[in-house]
Design a protein around this motif. Structure first.
Motif, PDB file in Angstrom:
ATOM      1  N   PHE A  68      -5.090   0.012  -8.353  1.00 39.94           N
ATOM      2  CA  PHE A  68      -6.224  -0.823  -7.956  1.00 39.94           C
ATOM      3  C   PHE A  68      -6.199  -2.147  -8.710  1.00 39.94           C
ATOM      4  O   PHE A  68      -6.452  -3.205  -8.132  1.00 39.94           O
ATOM      5  N   SER A  86      -8.377  -1.078   2.705  1.00 38.42           N
ATOM      6  CA  SER A  86      -7.724  -0.113   1.814  1.00 38.42           C
ATOM      7  C   SER A  86      -8.132  -0.334   0.362  1.00 38.42           C
ATOM      8  O   SER A  86      -8.333   0.622  -0.386  1.00 38.42           O
ATOM      9  N   ILE A  87      -8.261  -1.592  -0.030  1.00 37.22           N
ATOM     10  CA  ILE A  87      -8.708  -1.891  -1.397  1.00 37.22           C
ATOM     11  C   ILE A  87     -10.142  -1.397  -1.599  1.00 37.22           C
ATOM     12  O   ILE A  87     -10.468  -0.797  -2.624  1.00 37.22           O
ATOM     13  N   GLU A 101     -10.169   2.397  -1.854  1.00 36.32           N
ATOM     14  CA  GLU A 101      -9.624   2.845  -3.136  1.00 36.32           C
ATOM     15  C   GLU A 101     -10.649   2.635  -4.251  1.00 36.32           C
ATOM     16  O   GLU A 101     -10.816   3.484  -5.122  1.00 36.32           O
ATOM     17  N   ARG A 132     -14.805   0.112 -10.857  1.00 36.78           N
ATOM     18  CA  ARG A 132     -13.943  -0.312  -9.750  1.00 36.78           C
ATOM     19  C   ARG A 132     -14.692  -0.298  -8.416  1.00 36.78           C
ATOM     20  O   ARG A 132     -14.432  -1.120  -7.555  1.00 36.78           O
ATOM     21  N   LEU A 178       0.823  -1.210   0.000  1.00 34.86           N
ATOM     22  CA  LEU A 178       0.000   0.000   0.000  1.00 34.86           C
ATOM     23  C   LEU A 178       0.857   1.260   0.000  1.00 34.86           C
ATOM     24  O   LEU A 178       0.538   2.234  -0.685  1.00 34.86           O
ATOM     25  N   ALA A 214     -15.311  -3.550  -6.099  1.00 36.30           N
ATOM     26  CA  ALA A 214     -15.078  -3.489  -4.652  1.00 36.30           C
ATOM     27  C   ALA A 214     -16.305  -3.980  -3.886  1.00 36.30           C
ATOM     28  O   ALA A 214     -16.177  -4.629  -2.845  1.00 36.30           O
ATOM     29  N   TYR A 224      -7.482  -5.237   3.112  1.00 35.93           N
ATOM     30  CA  TYR A 224      -8.817  -5.395   2.534  1.00 35.93           C
ATOM     31  C   TYR A 224      -9.581  -4.072   2.546  1.00 35.93           C
ATOM     32  O   TYR A 224     -10.155  -3.661   1.535  1.00 35.93           O
ATOM     33  N   LEU A 240      -3.714  -4.348  -7.125  1.00 29.54           N
ATOM     34  CA  LEU A 240      -4.211  -4.905  -5.863  1.00 29.54           C
ATOM     35  C   LEU A 240      -5.147  -6.089  -6.115  1.00 29.54           C
ATOM     36  O   LEU A 240      -5.147  -7.058  -5.351  1.00 29.54           O
ATOM     37  N   LEU A 241      -5.931  -6.023  -7.184  1.00 24.34           N
ATOM     38  CA  LEU A 241      -6.778  -7.170  -7.539  1.00 24.34           C
ATOM     39  C   LEU A 241      -5.922  -8.367  -7.940  1.00 24.34           C
ATOM     40  O   LEU A 241      -6.242  -9.513  -7.603  1.00 24.34           O
TER      41      LEU A 241
END
Length: 163
Positions: free
Chosen positions: A32, A56-57, A60, A68, A6, A72, A54, A35-36
């Protein structure tokens, strides 16, 4: 290690929107997407991610909005489904053959969302998402989930227990 990822992507852990330039917005979508990819890698190894990572994702995804944010929200659903599957025995009266069911990855879902959005839940299954939430992270995780969930609480609860 999750906090290092992060920090490397310059993703803040605080809720709220920041003003960004156009070039910086593209960098955020790439972050992002990465991160996925990390979540896909974690799922293949069947390990849990931290609650901080988790949330933070999710935040974002909420900041970026659009597709996105929708992805999420699916992350929040997948966490609830994975938690429910681990705590109960599942009995199907009419099981669907494994050949017809496709388990997606988060990266694939992001890239080809228009193809899969109508068959999610029937022929396509969301990936598992194991999250380890500590006592100090509960409030942050709940706040992040609230930022990305669509619809009312009753609709979400009905959908979670339906699966």
């Amino acid at each position: 290690t999750f906090s290092n990822i992060l920090q490397g992507l310059d993703i803040s852990l605080k809720k709220g929107k920041k003003s960004r330039s156009v070039g910086e917005e593209n960098d955020r979508t790439d972050g992002f997407d990465f991160l996925l990819f990390v979540l896909d890698s974690i799922d293949t190894r069947k390990i849990a991610c931290s609650g901080l990572f988790y949330s933070s994702i999710l935040l974002e995804g909420a900041r970026l909005g659009g597709l996105r944010k929708k992805i999420a929200s699916y992350l929040a659903d997948a966490k609830a489904i994975t938690l429910g599957e681990s705590n109960r025995i599942k009995v199907d009266e009419c099981p669907v053959p494994d050949i017809e069911v496709q388990r997606l990855t988060w990266s694939t879902l992001l890239e080809r969302y228009s193809e899969f959005k109508k068959s999610l839940g029937d022929k396509c299954i969301l990936p598992n998402l194991r999250v380890r939430v500590g006592k100090n992270e509960i409030r942050q995780v709940l706040s992040a989930e609230q930022a990305v969930v669509y619809g009312s609480y009753r609709m979400r609860a009905a959908r979670r227990f339906e699966i």
